[in-house]
Structures are given as structure tokens and as C-alpha cells.
Design an enzyme around this catalytic site. Sequence first.
Site, short mmCIF file in Angstrom:
data_model
loop_
_atom_site.label_atom_id
_atom_site.label_comp_id
_atom_site.label_asym_id
_atom_site.label_seq_id
_atom_site.Cartn_x
_atom_site.Cartn_y
_atom_site.Cartn_z
NE ARG A 149 -3.33 -2.16 13.14
CZ ARG A 149 -2.26 -1.43 13.41
NH1 ARG A 149 -2.26 -0.13 13.12
NH2 ARG A 149 -1.18 -1.95 13.96
CD1 TRP A 172 -3.60 5.71 9.07
CD2 TRP A 172 -4.37 7.22 10.53
NE1 TRP A 172 -3.06 5.41 10.29
CE2 TRP A 172 -3.52 6.32 11.21
CE3 TRP A 172 -4.97 8.26 11.25
CZ2 TRP A 172 -3.26 6.43 12.57
CZ3 TRP A 172 -4.70 8.37 12.61
CH2 TRP A 172 -3.85 7.46 13.25
CB CYS A 226 1.08 8.19 14.15
SG CYS A 226 2.13 6.73 14.04
CE1 TYR A 253 -0.67 2.72 19.79
CE2 TYR A 253 1.53 3.34 20.52
CZ TYR A 253 0.37 3.63 19.82
OH TYR A 253 0.24 4.82 19.16
CB THR A 269 0.93 1.48 9.44
OG1 THR A 269 1.88 1.00 8.46
CG2 THR A 269 0.22 0.30 10.07
CB VAL A 270 1.19 7.00 9.15
CG1 VAL A 270 0.20 7.23 8.04
CG2 VAL A 270 0.48 7.10 10.50
#
Length: 341
Positions: free
Chosen positions: A127, A95, A59, A193, A129-130
Site C-alpha cells: 500500500r 490516496w 492518518c 487497527y 502509505t503516509v
Amino acid sequence: MNPIQNDSLKSTISAKANEISTDGSFNRQTNRFTTPFGNNPGELPVEANRYRLLWTPACPWAHRTVIVRSLLGLDQVISLGTASPLRPKIAQVDWEFSLDENGVDPVLGIQYMSEIYKKTDPEYSGRPTVPVIVDVTNHRVVNNDYFKLTNYLETVWKPFHKEHAPNLYPESLRADIDALNEVIFHDINNGVYKCGFALSQEAYEQAYDQLFARLDELEQRLSNQRFLFGDYITDSDIRFYATLVRFDVAYYSAFNTNRNLIKEFPNLWGYVRDLYQTTGFGDTTDFDSIKKHYHMSITIFVDKENVKILPKGPDLSGWTTPHGRERLSNQKEKFLIDTKE
């Protein structure tokens, strides 16, 4: 599929669909946990060994946070949990800590990233996320604001910076850095993206044109200076690097950003190699994870074809070749050392 799995699948598709506009363009979800770090009432206390940073090397948003953590010496006071670059084959987009012994994060005891989000907010439906910062005293998410997180590490976390840590966010340049960061985010970091996740030709082409217009602009900017703000690396360079280093191995083919490879921009190619060969950048860059994620595991909808092919190329040997960028700088050091701020 049992009813629980079916409900989870519907929830995931609904959450992902919320990131696609009616014109087919991709609009990234907003961050849920945005309480700032600081010393004022209501802010997150800045304390050594209280927090854990969760990331995956795939990421770009998480990578830039890990770069700053490394450059400033905060790896001594903020622990790091690493998720696999491959999405788990489960109903929801998630994840997984499959790289760890027994398949769980050794500090938090979680298998999936969503577990810590749901533990913090049972109603969380986005979602997971990181990067995300977790308070290890209560196993709760405290911040997943990837846009501002590096700035917190650069400012209010200064009491824990290592000796002679670089000044990545000097006060005299903050307004200019913030302005450029907005451009880099919308047109480049998120721009790739917007190309890759577009569901209409018009949305894709608009994002594509904007992306390469900005790359052309920064190619020219870097023709007569070593870094984005001159002789020293700043927060903006770190944000730009996170996209550039992934471009040729992932975005060019996986996201159809295929007008030019970064290798075909003379100044951008020298610039990103200059950064890659700097401690904190190349040693936190995992090309294998990046390739696996973007070519074999990235998802925008969970019902996409499951068969993925991992490309054998491109050749990575050029990353350690001389870049020649020193000629644009009168400074030996790449970082501004300023202990007054």
C-alpha cells in the site's frame, strides 16, 4: 473490468491479505523506505527545501509528523502536500490529491500517491502509505518510516529548528520515551487497527482487551502528572494524542473499540484537551477529514460494501472547555526549552 484493472484488483487484494494472519489478526505491513536522515555516509542529507512531506489529515501516523514539523518550525524548510481523506474509487487502495487544483500535487505533479512509489520502485507492491518524504530534486521517495520519522525531525534536523523550539526528545529521557513509544504503538496506535481490521472474534477480543488495559494504565499514570513524562510535552505525548483525538469520532464506532469513550476517562479527557488547545495540535487536527475517512472511506479489502453513512455526532464543543490540568504542573510552559542538545 478490463485486464489491467483486473490485475490491479488482484494485486491489491493479495497485498491486503498479506496483512491478515491465519488467526484473523491484523499485522501492519513493514516500511519499504527506511534510510535514516543524518550526516553519515549513506544517510539522507539534511537540507532545507529539498524535501516534501506528503500526508492526509485523516492518518494518525502522518498527523503526528505534521505536529512535530509545526512545533519545531520545520514547516519553513519542508514543504507539505495534502491528499484527500477519501480513498479514490479505483481498483487499488490509494490516496488522491483531489483537493489540489487540477487534481494533482502542485510540486510533484502526481494524482495518486502510488505514482511516486512506483516511480521510485517499479516493483513496489504494498500500500502507498503516509507520511512519506519525497526528494523534490528527483521526485523519489526517500523515507516512509513513520515510526522513526518524528525522531529524525527532533534530532538531526535540529540545525533548522526555529528559535526556542521545544525539546521533544531530550537525551536524558530517550530510552524511556523509546520504551513507552513501543507500548503506545503496539497496544494503542496500532491496537485500534487490530480491533477494527480483525477477521476473527478471538483476534478482535485480544486486541480490544490489550487496548483498554493500556488506556486504563495511562489514565492512572496521568492522574498525578500533566503529561506522560511530567511537566513537559514529549514525542510520546504526540504519538498518544494522534490516537486519542480520533478515538471518540472514529475508532469507538468504526473499529468497535466501544468499552469507553475517551470522554469517560477523566484524566485522558482532560489530557487530550490540554494538548488539543496547544498550538501545533488542535490547529492541525481536522475532525471533518477524520470522520469522512474512517466512516466513509477506510478500506481493508476493496470488495467491501461501497455505501457508507457519515455519523452526525459526536458533539465537538467540549474540546475547547477548560481542562484544569495546570494544577498538576509547577511549570507555566508546556515544552522543555533546551538549546544545549
